[in-house]
Design a protein around this motif. Structure first.
Motif, PDB file in Angstrom:
ATOM      1  N   PHE A   1      30.097  11.071   7.840  1.00 54.28           N
ATOM      2  CA  PHE A   1      29.636  11.019   9.229  1.00 54.28           C
ATOM      3  C   PHE A   1      28.409  11.896   9.444  1.00 54.28           C
ATOM      4  N   ILE A   2      28.330  13.016   8.743  1.00 51.81           N
ATOM      5  CA  ILE A   2      27.130  13.853   8.839  1.00 51.81           C
ATOM      6  C   ILE A   2      25.908  13.090   8.329  1.00 51.81           C
ATOM      7  N   ILE A   3      26.072  12.365   7.238  1.00 45.26           N
ATOM      8  CA  ILE A   3      24.967  11.567   6.695  1.00 45.26           C
ATOM      9  C   ILE A   3      24.561  10.477   7.686  1.00 45.26           C
ATOM     10  N   ILE A   4      25.551   9.813   8.284  1.00 41.61           N
ATOM     11  CA  ILE A   4      25.254   8.729   9.236  1.00 41.61           C
ATOM     12  C   ILE A   4      24.512   9.273  10.451  1.00 41.61           C
ATOM     13  N   ILE A   5      25.089  10.268  11.097  1.00 41.05           N
ATOM     14  CA  ILE A   5      24.472  10.814  12.309  1.00 41.05           C
ATOM     15  C   ILE A   5      23.106  11.414  11.995  1.00 41.05           C
ATOM     16  N   GLY A   6      23.010  12.137  10.885  1.00 43.94           N
ATOM     17  CA  GLY A   6      21.742  12.762  10.530  1.00 43.94           C
ATOM     18  C   GLY A   6      20.638  11.767  10.269  1.00 43.94           C
ATOM     19  N   SER A  57       0.842  -1.193   0.000  1.00 45.88           N
ATOM     20  CA  SER A  57       0.000   0.000   0.000  1.00 45.88           C
ATOM     21  C   SER A  57       0.875   1.241   0.000  1.00 45.88           C
ATOM     22  N   TRP A  58       0.277   2.384  -0.297  1.00 44.07           N
ATOM     23  CA  TRP A  58       1.058   3.627  -0.305  1.00 44.07           C
ATOM     24  C   TRP A  58       1.556   3.958   1.099  1.00 44.07           C
ATOM     25  N   ARG A  59       0.836   3.527   2.109  1.00 43.16           N
ATOM     26  CA  ARG A  59       1.282   3.759   3.480  1.00 43.16           C
ATOM     27  C   ARG A  59       2.543   2.954   3.786  1.00 43.16           C
ATOM     28  N   GLU A  60       2.545   1.687   3.357  1.00 43.29           N
ATOM     29  CA  GLU A  60       3.720   0.848   3.581  1.00 43.29           C
ATOM     30  C   GLU A  60       4.922   1.360   2.795  1.00 43.29           C
ATOM     31  N   ARG A  61       4.694   1.777   1.561  1.00 42.50           N
ATOM     32  CA  ARG A  61       5.786   2.322   0.749  1.00 42.50           C
ATOM     33  C   ARG A  61       6.350   3.586   1.377  1.00 42.50           C
ATOM     34  N   SER A  62       5.487   4.390   1.964  1.00 45.42           N
ATOM     35  CA  SER A  62       5.941   5.642   2.573  1.00 45.42           C
ATOM     36  C   SER A  62       6.880   5.378   3.739  1.00 45.42           C
ATOM     37  N   LEU A  63       6.554   4.386   4.588  1.00 48.11           N
ATOM     38  CA  LEU A  63       7.422   4.110   5.729  1.00 48.11           C
ATOM     39  C   LEU A  63       8.742   3.498   5.272  1.00 48.11           C
ATOM     40  N   VAL A  64       8.689   2.596   4.281  1.00 50.67           N
ATOM     41  CA  VAL A  64       9.928   2.023   3.742  1.00 50.67           C
ATOM     42  C   VAL A  64      10.799   3.134   3.160  1.00 50.67           C
ATOM     43  N   ALA A  65      10.157   4.107   2.513  1.00 52.80           N
ATOM     44  CA  ALA A  65      10.910   5.207   1.910  1.00 52.80           C
ATOM     45  C   ALA A  65      11.524   6.126   2.966  1.00 52.80           C
ATOM     46  N   TRP A  66      10.972   6.135   4.172  1.00 54.65           N
ATOM     47  CA  TRP A  66      11.489   7.008   5.214  1.00 54.65           C
ATOM     48  C   TRP A  66      12.659   6.376   5.961  1.00 54.65           C
ATOM     49  N   ILE A  67      12.652   5.060   6.104  1.00 53.16           N
ATOM     50  CA  ILE A  67      13.659   4.373   6.917  1.00 53.16           C
ATOM     51  C   ILE A  67      14.781   3.859   6.020  1.00 53.16           C
ATOM     52  N   GLY A  68      15.971   4.375   6.242  1.00 52.15           N
ATOM     53  CA  GLY A  68      17.154   3.923   5.511  1.00 52.15           C
ATOM     54  C   GLY A  68      18.410   4.513   6.121  1.00 52.15           C
ATOM     55  N   PRO A  69      18.663   4.289   7.424  1.00 51.02           N
ATOM     56  CA  PRO A  69      19.825   4.892   8.078  1.00 51.02           C
ATOM     57  C   PRO A  69      21.140   4.294   7.573  1.00 51.02           C
ATOM     58  N   ARG A  70      22.150   5.114   7.516  1.00 53.48           N
ATOM     59  CA  ARG A  70      23.474   4.657   7.100  1.00 53.48           C
ATOM     60  C   ARG A  70      24.282   4.291   8.336  1.00 53.48           C
ATOM     61  N   GLY A  71      25.221   3.332   8.182  1.00 52.82           N
ATOM     62  CA  GLY A  71      25.884   2.847   9.386  1.00 52.82           C
ATOM     63  C   GLY A  71      27.318   2.423   9.236  1.00 52.82           C
ATOM     64  N   ILE A  72      27.573   1.213   9.714  1.00 57.73           N
ATOM     65  CA  ILE A  72      28.919   0.756  10.015  1.00 57.73           C
ATOM     66  C   ILE A  72      29.833   0.696   8.790  1.00 57.73           C
ATOM     67  N   VAL A  73      29.367   0.155   7.691  1.00 56.20           N
ATOM     68  CA  VAL A  73      30.214  -0.006   6.512  1.00 56.20           C
ATOM     69  C   VAL A  73      30.575   1.348   5.911  1.00 56.20           C
ATOM     70  N   ALA A  74      29.613   2.246   5.834  1.00 58.80           N
ATOM     71  CA  ALA A  74      29.880   3.575   5.283  1.00 58.80           C
ATOM     72  C   ALA A  74      30.936   4.303   6.104  1.00 58.80           C
ATOM     73  N   ALA A  75      30.841   4.220   7.441  1.00 57.01           N
ATOM     74  CA  ALA A  75      31.802   4.921   8.296  1.00 57.01           C
ATOM     75  C   ALA A  75      33.206   4.348   8.154  1.00 57.01           C
ATOM     76  N   ALA A  76      33.316   3.035   8.214  1.00 63.78           N
ATOM     77  CA  ALA A  76      34.638   2.411   8.191  1.00 63.78           C
ATOM     78  C   ALA A  76      35.315   2.560   6.836  1.00 63.78           C
ATOM     79  N   ILE A  77      34.583   2.301   5.760  1.00 65.30           N
ATOM     80  CA  ILE A  77      35.199   2.337   4.433  1.00 65.30           C
ATOM     81  C   ILE A  77      35.532   3.768   4.023  1.00 65.30           C
ATOM     82  N   SER A  78      34.716   4.737   4.418  1.00 62.78           N
ATOM     83  CA  SER A  78      35.032   6.124   4.068  1.00 62.78           C
ATOM     84  C   SER A  78      36.351   6.554   4.697  1.00 62.78           C
ATOM     85  N   ALA A  79      36.574   6.166   5.950  1.00 65.52           N
ATOM     86  CA  ALA A  79      37.844   6.506   6.604  1.00 65.52           C
ATOM     87  C   ALA A  79      39.009   5.801   5.934  1.00 65.52           C
ATOM     88  N   PHE A  80      38.805   4.547   5.586  1.00 61.43           N
ATOM     89  CA  PHE A  80      39.852   3.771   4.914  1.00 61.43           C
ATOM     90  C   PHE A  80      40.221   4.392   3.569  1.00 61.43           C
TER      91      PHE A  80
END
Length: 603
Positions: A371-376, A327-350
């Motif tokens: 890191f701004i993207i991750i924390i935000g 449903s459009w409601r389910e798609r909306s929540l999936v579209a909202w949730i997508g936090p960035r995390g561990i791999v982005a932080a480690a590989i960017s520093a590397f």
């Protein structure tokens, strides 16, 4: 210098523990607290300077840590699970990933003073989400099962795929920076694929053979795996510059998909190593950021955060869900949730360290921007996703399901009757025989230790709000109650007594605060319950009326234990020793009946 480093390293260890504990307490991704702590002790207070602390060892430590992270992530990628995933998930980790990459690369190139190659690298870094940030958020948000399944599997599958994309983009940048022609760049790219791919697959195959045939003793599984991962990484880099990350990623994928190889024990090395290593690594990486670099990014970085939240993610989800039954409601929540995390932080520093050494312009801004993207994304989505899920009416109601510790005969019988009553039930056990039997009965199961780090990441507790510990191991029952006390609340923890509990002296008893409420009756121990079931005792439900109430039921059948009671509002009450239930007319009671056994024994 070495003596002065000892207290700093000890403090980092203590801060890592504090951050992990705080994340567990408030049910947020630990990476958020680790990064904020690193910024606090590094550029803000000036207590920790990673370059002075580790010197020339800093880059090798980061490199080897990233290798371990990528191997662990790829070890969860199994081809049969990909084939069985919903179309939406397959599109999210393929078409959706490419959409995110394109949008973020273009936005970075337009908003910031980044070259096109660096913009493409940044776009590749932020396509991954990862289970380490998704799972804690899902437990807090509690969306419906379809949304939870999509987000959970996307996070697991996209980790190694996104990392591989970033590695390939990075290799192309290095080749161009060295002045190589297009043909030479293609040759380097092919060599990286061939050498890294061949060594990774070979190492995965060799390790799989060692495990399959028992040529490596069990107590050396963790050490052997880590040693082979690091050795493969180093050898691949020696033969072809920066091909090691590709090698360890493919090594994990190969091992995960070998037949007759149990990787569950290997995954446990993450519990022993990565919590300490990766937690300390993130604090060090964040401590290395310069505050003036964050300030220099200014409004363009915040606009970039808005782009990934309001443009890139929704567009990727929209493309990936075309034609689906969401449903459009389910798609909306999936579209909202997508936090960035561990791999982005480690590989960017590397990558930033290596690119700076190669003189690539803008490399020093790669880490603070990531890191701004991750924390935000973590802060914004953690604070709003639950509210949005309720507004969209796609959040699970108050969790009524049961997590049952054990998949033995007692656990299976209880699970079956609860399933018939339309309650979600999940059984967990470390015995494969018990799990296999439960699955044959059509029950939902989790094969593993319920108090492990692996369970924290992979145990799906959506819709579950109560725990019943019915394992014959009283220590496991107590540990499970302690682990899930904050998750479910003390009043929703229930423990079936073990036979050895009753005659034990006070000094051997487990404190009551570490156990759940006593299930059913003090004299109905696990051993007695299992024995009655094996002898033919039945679990059945009875509807009470004004003319046939609970007292009449006890008179008609004194050989029974009351297990559950369902009131007129269809609320299920678990009968406990501490709080016995008095069923009323109009209620339904679930009982364990053993009158036939008593009659047969008398005859």
């Amino acid at each position: 210098m070495l003596e002065s480093a000892i207290p700093i390293i000890a403090i980092i260890g203590l801060l890592s523990l504090l951050c992990q504990w705080l994340a567990w307490w408030v049910k947020l991704p630990a990476i958020l607290f680790l990064l904020l702590t690193g910024i606090a002790v590094g550029p803000w207070l000036g207590w920790v300077n990673p370059d002075d602390l580790l010197g020339e060892l800093f880059f090798p430590v980061v490199s080897l840590s990233v290798a371990i992270i990528l191997f662990e992530g790829s070890l969860t990628l199994k081809f049969e699970e990909i084939r069985g995933l919903a179309t939406v998930v397959r599109r999210l980790v393929s078409i959706g990933m490419l959409v995110t990459w394109g949008v973020m690369s273009y936005a970075c190139y337009t908003l910031l003073d980044f070259s096109l190659p660096m913009s493409l690298l940044f776009g590749a870094l932020v396509v991954v989400t990862g289970p380490t940030v998704i799972i804690p958020m899902l437990r807090s948000v509690r969306p419906n099962s379809r949304i939870a399944s999509i987000l959970r599997w996307e996070g697991i599958v996209i980790d190694p795929i996104g990392a591989l994309l970033a590695v390939l983009v990075y290799e192309s940048i290095i080749s161009l920076a060295e002045g190589s022609s297009l043909s030479h760049t293609l040759v380097v790219f092919v060599k990286t694929l061939v050498i890294g791919g061949s060594l990774g697959c070979l190492a995965g195959y060799v390790l799989g053979l060692l495990l399959r045939h028992g040529w490596l003793p069990v107590y050396l599984h963790n050490l052997g795996t880590i040693s082979l991962v690091l050795g493969t990484f180093a050898l691949s880099n020696l033969l072809q510059h920066e091909s090691g990350l590709l090698a360890v990623t493919l090594m994990g994928i190969w091992l995960a998909n070998m037949r007759d190889v149990n990787v569950e024990d290997i995954l446990s090395f993450k519990e022993n190593l990565s919590i300490l290593l990766i937690s300390a690594l993130f604090i060090l990486l964040a401590a290395r950021i310069e505050l003036n670099e964050l300030i220099m990014l200014g409004w363009p970085a915040l606009i970039l955060l808005a782009v990934i939240q309001f443009v890139a993610r929704p567009l990727a989800v929209m493309v990936s869900t075309l034609g689906s039954d969401l449903s459009w409601r389910e798609r909306s929540l999936v579209a909202w949730i997508g936090p960035r995390g561990i791999v982005a932080a480690a590989i960017s520093a590397f990558f930033a360290i290596r690119l700076q050494d190669s003189g690539i312009a803008g490399a020093q801004m790669l880490v603070p921007l990531t890191f701004i993207i991750i924390i935000g994304t973590v802060v914004l989505q953690s604070a709003t996703a639950r509210i949005l899920a309720r507004m969209l009416n796609v959040a699970e109601p108050s969790p009524r399901g049961f997590l049952i510790i054990g998949a033995n005969i007692v656990a299976r019988k209880l699970a079956n009757i609860l399933t018939e009553l339309n309650y979600r039930v999940l059984l967990t056990d470390t015995s494969w025989d018990n799990i296999r039997t439960a699955r044959m009965e059509g029950l939902n199961t989790f094969y593993g230790n319920p108090v492990s780090e692996y369970a924290d990441t992979h145990l799906d507790l959506v819709g579950i709000g109560r725990l019943m510990a019915v394992s014959p191991q009283r220590e496991l029952n107590a540990l499970s109650s302690m682990r899930y006390r904050l998750e479910f609340g003390q009043k929703h923890l229930f423990t079936l007594p073990v036979l050895s509990d009753t005659p034990a002296s006070e000094k051997h008893l487990i404190a009551s605060r570490h156990k759940g409420r006593t299930l059913f009756s003090e004299d109905l121990t696990y051993g007695k319950f299992a024995s009655l079931l094996n002898k033919g005792a039945k679990i059945s439900s009875t509807s009470l009326t004004d003319s046939f109430g609970y007292d009449e039921l006890l008179v008609a059948n004194p050989k029974l234990y009351c297990l559950f009671a369902i009131d007129k509002a269809e609320r299920l009450h678990v009968v406990t020793e501490e709080n016995p239930v008095t069923p009323q007319a109009g209620w339904t009671v679930v009982t364990l009946n053993f009158a036939d056994i008593a009659q047969n024994s008398e005859q």
